[in-house]
Design a protein around this motif. Structure first.
Motif, PDB file in Angstrom:
ATOM      1  N   ASN A 245      -7.644  -2.755  -3.706  1.00 41.64           N
ATOM      2  CA  ASN A 245      -6.663  -3.731  -4.215  1.00 41.64           C
ATOM      3  C   ASN A 245      -7.256  -5.128  -4.343  1.00 41.64           C
TER       4      ASN A 245
ATOM      5  N   THR B 192       0.005  -0.674  -5.076  1.00 36.69           N
ATOM      6  CA  THR B 192      -0.999   0.353  -5.397  1.00 36.69           C
ATOM      7  C   THR B 192      -0.452   1.384  -6.388  1.00 36.69           C
TER       8      THR B 192
ATOM      9  N   ASP C 167       0.885  -1.169   0.000  1.00 41.75           N
ATOM     10  CA  ASP C 167       0.000   0.000   0.000  1.00 41.75           C
ATOM     11  C   ASP C 167       0.923   1.218   0.000  1.00 41.75           C
TER      12      ASP C 167
ATOM     13  N   HIS D 274      -3.986  -0.958 -11.050  1.00 39.79           N
ATOM     14  CA  HIS D 274      -4.647  -0.624  -9.779  1.00 39.79           C
ATOM     15  C   HIS D 274      -5.101   0.838  -9.797  1.00 39.79           C
TER      16      HIS D 274
ATOM     17  N   VAL E 196       0.124  -7.307  -5.475  1.00 42.52           N
ATOM     18  CA  VAL E 196      -0.408  -6.052  -6.011  1.00 42.52           C
ATOM     19  C   VAL E 196       0.323  -4.875  -5.363  1.00 42.52           C
TER      20      VAL E 196
END
Ligand code: ME8
Length: 643
Positions: free
Chosen positions: A235, A97, A52, A102, A95
């Motif tokens: 996400n 961000t 994040d 995204h 993932v």
């Protein structure tokens, strides 16, 4: 062939604002263990983790280090990935961000919510906690401080977009209180959410920021970036391809089976996230699982508090599986668990070295000693074997249920009890006595076979927790692939009747706790003594270059009356004479200074001390509790510049 059932599990996406610590390992290990178990059970698993990367805190940290936020996070994300590799984390997707897909999804989600009237523009005044990136209302503060981290909050006000969270209060209440659905776990957190957040009245949520830049821009309003939690929560669907073209897995894997996290972010996942999905008209995740904290000393282990334990050290010294086992074994679901190296050593010694390791090495050694390594097919099973076998029969369903609910400590405890029962079975049956009489060979073979088969079944169930060591166990006990599937753990006597064992390395060496604690302490001490003064912040070259540093020759020196600190000097600085004061009277007599060539800053603004003007500063170096002037030999001429 029928399609595999999909199973989707996620960790929180971590802030790369500092390097990962043992606390982060817990959620990731918990998900890894469930993902591995589900794969063994034949599910089509998607295990997602990630980072994040937006927010004010990261923007600030990057600025402090003089790099761009992207450069800053890239370095830390690499460390997260390295740790997951070291720990054997079998994630399917990672993932970030800052990934384009995204960003696209977040912008699309924001736009859709705005167009559909769930997001509106207004202005916000509140208390802001920078480290947590959370706005709080006055009533949410605890003793005037952030209720999550206990730090100071600041007044903040800005024009902002709001999400109509308040609208969803009745639906959220119903969702959380639906016992049959069991959305939020453990149940104890349901009351916390309902009584502390929904009942006092859910406020609309501020979902944009203008006070900093490091975030995803709102497409239709340049000044605003998307609030980091709206960005982050998305996400879970962006990584499946929701509202982007990069992936195409949304239909298959959404809704998620389990979102795993620690308790402090349950609020975001059980209120905000479902409300966003309701507004989007999308299905809700099946379960939110909020575990406790790994604590260290007197509180949550966290980057912002600085009390972190480096997880690479135990992995390197005792193997990743030891750390995996220890963390999952120690934490009862819903409670906190303290971490200490010493507790870990004791756990490894008792469960793994004494119980499991011993059972394996004794059984393999006896099979080799009494049968040359291969058991005969002819065996004499007895009723007295039943207790051990039925205890083992009950294991797989219990382990499955406990692991899926993150109650690893219960599941692992039950496995180790079976291992302990097997060790007791050895003592009850005394193979060394049976071996004395050839007529007992079928009984001896049955005893050893029961033991090897119990090890096999336990090792299958331990595989999600210790994925590196369990294959070695199978090799030692001669278990082929077909009898090490999850399904095979439910079957008695799936091991080949004429199984052949192989002596291998000691899988769980005992740790000498005292010695190891000492070595770790030595490791954590810096190699040299650190200077007493903390290092100052980084400065730029221009600051240094603005100082005029020169060699000066002392022409005269005397005490300053009524001062026991100050000496007054007349020095030759190469351009002329100047008067300078220095607080070194305790360390030098005036007469011994005369004729010395010293280092001095000559362009400091003049200042008065005890009524005498000082034009510069003589440089000295700390020597314990004294100071010594920096001296040059006579070959250095007054006025020579120092750089
Ligand atoms: O909250 N004990 O990121 P974060 C157990 N980016 N688990 C711990 C822990 C500890 N001492 N310390 C950290 C964020 N964790 C947001 C999440 S999700 C859409 C966004 C684990 O880096 C635990 O899972 O602060 C906790 O919830 C998470 O790391 C917090 O990670």
């Amino acid at each position: 062939m029928s399609e595999k059932t999909p199973y989707y599990i996620t960790t929180p996406i971590y802030y790369p604002s500092g390097n990962p610590h043992i606390g982060h390992c817990y959620s990731t290990l918990a998900c890894d263990c469930v993902a591995r178990m589900k794969r063994m059970q034949g599910y089509d698993v998607m295990f997602l983790t990630g980072t994040d990367e937006h927010g004010q805190k990261i923007e600030k940290k990057a600025a402090e280090e003089g790099v761009t936020p992207q450069e800053y996070v890239d370095g830390i994300v690499a460390n997260f990935k390295k740790l997951w590799e070291t720990l054997g984390i079998s994630y399917d997707r990672f993932v970030r961000t800052t990934d384009d897909y995204h960003v696209k999804t977040v912008q699309n989600v924001f736009e859709k919510l705005y167009k559909d009237g769930w997001i509106y523009k207004s202005s916000y005044t509140g208390k802001y906690c920078t480290p947590c990136e959370s706005f709080w209302t006055e009533s949410q503060l605890v003793d005037g401080k952030c209720p999550d981290c206990g730090r100071e909050v600041q007044d903040a006000s800005e024009e902002a977009y709001f999400f109509k969270l308040s609208h969803f209060a009745p639906q959220l209440r119903e969702l959380l209180l639906d016992e049959e659905r069991g959305f939020l776990n453990p149940k104890s957190r349901v009351n916390e959410m309902v009584h502390n957040f929904i009942d006092p009245g859910l406020q609309d949520l501020c979902v944009s920021r203008t006070s900093f830049k490091w975030g995803i821009p709102v497409t239709f309003d340049d000044d605003h970036i998307v609030y980091v939690w709206l960005d982050a929560l998305t996400n879970y669907v962006s990584a499946l391809g929701f509202m982007n073209d990069t992936y195409n897995d949304y239909e298959k894997f959404w809704p998620a089976d389990s979102h795993v996290m620690a308790k402090e972010i349950v609020r975001f996942h059980s209120l905000i996230w479902p409300a966003i999905l309701m507004a989007l008209g999308e299905p809700l995740p099946k379960k939110i699982l909020g575990h406790g904290w790994i604590t260290f000393g007197d509180g949550k282990m966290s980057k912002s508090k600085g009390n972190v334990v480096n997880p690479f050290v135990p992995c390197e010294r005792y193997g990743a599986d030891a750390l995996r086992y220890d963390l999952l074994r120690e934490m009862p679901f819903g409670s906190d668990a303290p971490y200490s190296n010493e507790m870990m050593f004791n756990r490894i010694n008792s469960d793994l070295a004494n119980d499991l390791g011993n059972l394996i090495s004794r059984t393999v050694a006896m099979t080799i000693k009494y049968f040359g390594g291969t058991l005969p097919v002819d065996k004499d099973f007895r009723d007295s074997d039943e207790e051990l076998l039925s205890m083992t029969d009950a294991l797989p369903s219990f382990v499955e249920e406990t692991f899926e609910g993150l109650r690893f400590s219960e599941g692992l405890d039950r496995i180790i009890r079976v291992v302990a029962r097997a060790n007791k079975y050895i003592d009850e049956n005394e193979p060394w006595v049976l071996a004395k009489d050839e007529a007992n060979k079928p009984r001896l073979a049955a005893v050893l076979y029961n033991l090897l088969d119990t090890v096999r079944r336990c090792a299958i169930l331990l595989s999600p927790v210790m994925p590196h060591v369990c294959p070695e166990i199978f090799e030692q006990i001669g278990a082929c692939e077909c009898c090490t599937t999850w399904e095979a753990a439910t079957k008695r006597h799936a091991l080949k009747a004429d199984v052949t064992v192989t002596k291998g390395r000691i899988l769980f060496p005992r740790i000498d706790v005292e010695k190891e604690v000492e070595e770790l302490e030595a490791l954590s001490k810096p190699a040299r003594e650190l200077p007493e003064e903390p290092m100052k912040d980084i400065t730029v070259f221009d600051n240094f270059a603005s100082l005029d540093l020169r060699a000066v020759k002392v022409l005269s020196c005397e005490r300053v009356p009524k001062s026991d600190k100050l000496l007054k000097f007349i020095v030759d600085d190469g351009f002329g004479e100047r008067q300078v004061l220095s607080g070194i009277a305790k360390y030098y007599k005036p007469e011994e200074m005369i004729g010395k060539t010293l280092a001095m800053i000559i362009n400091l603004a003049p200042r008065k001390m005890m009524g005498h003007e000082s034009n510069g500063m003589i440089l000295s170096v700390r020597d314990g509790d004294k100071f010594r002037v920096i001296e040059f030999d006579d070959s250095i001429k007054p006025g020579a510049d120092i750089s």
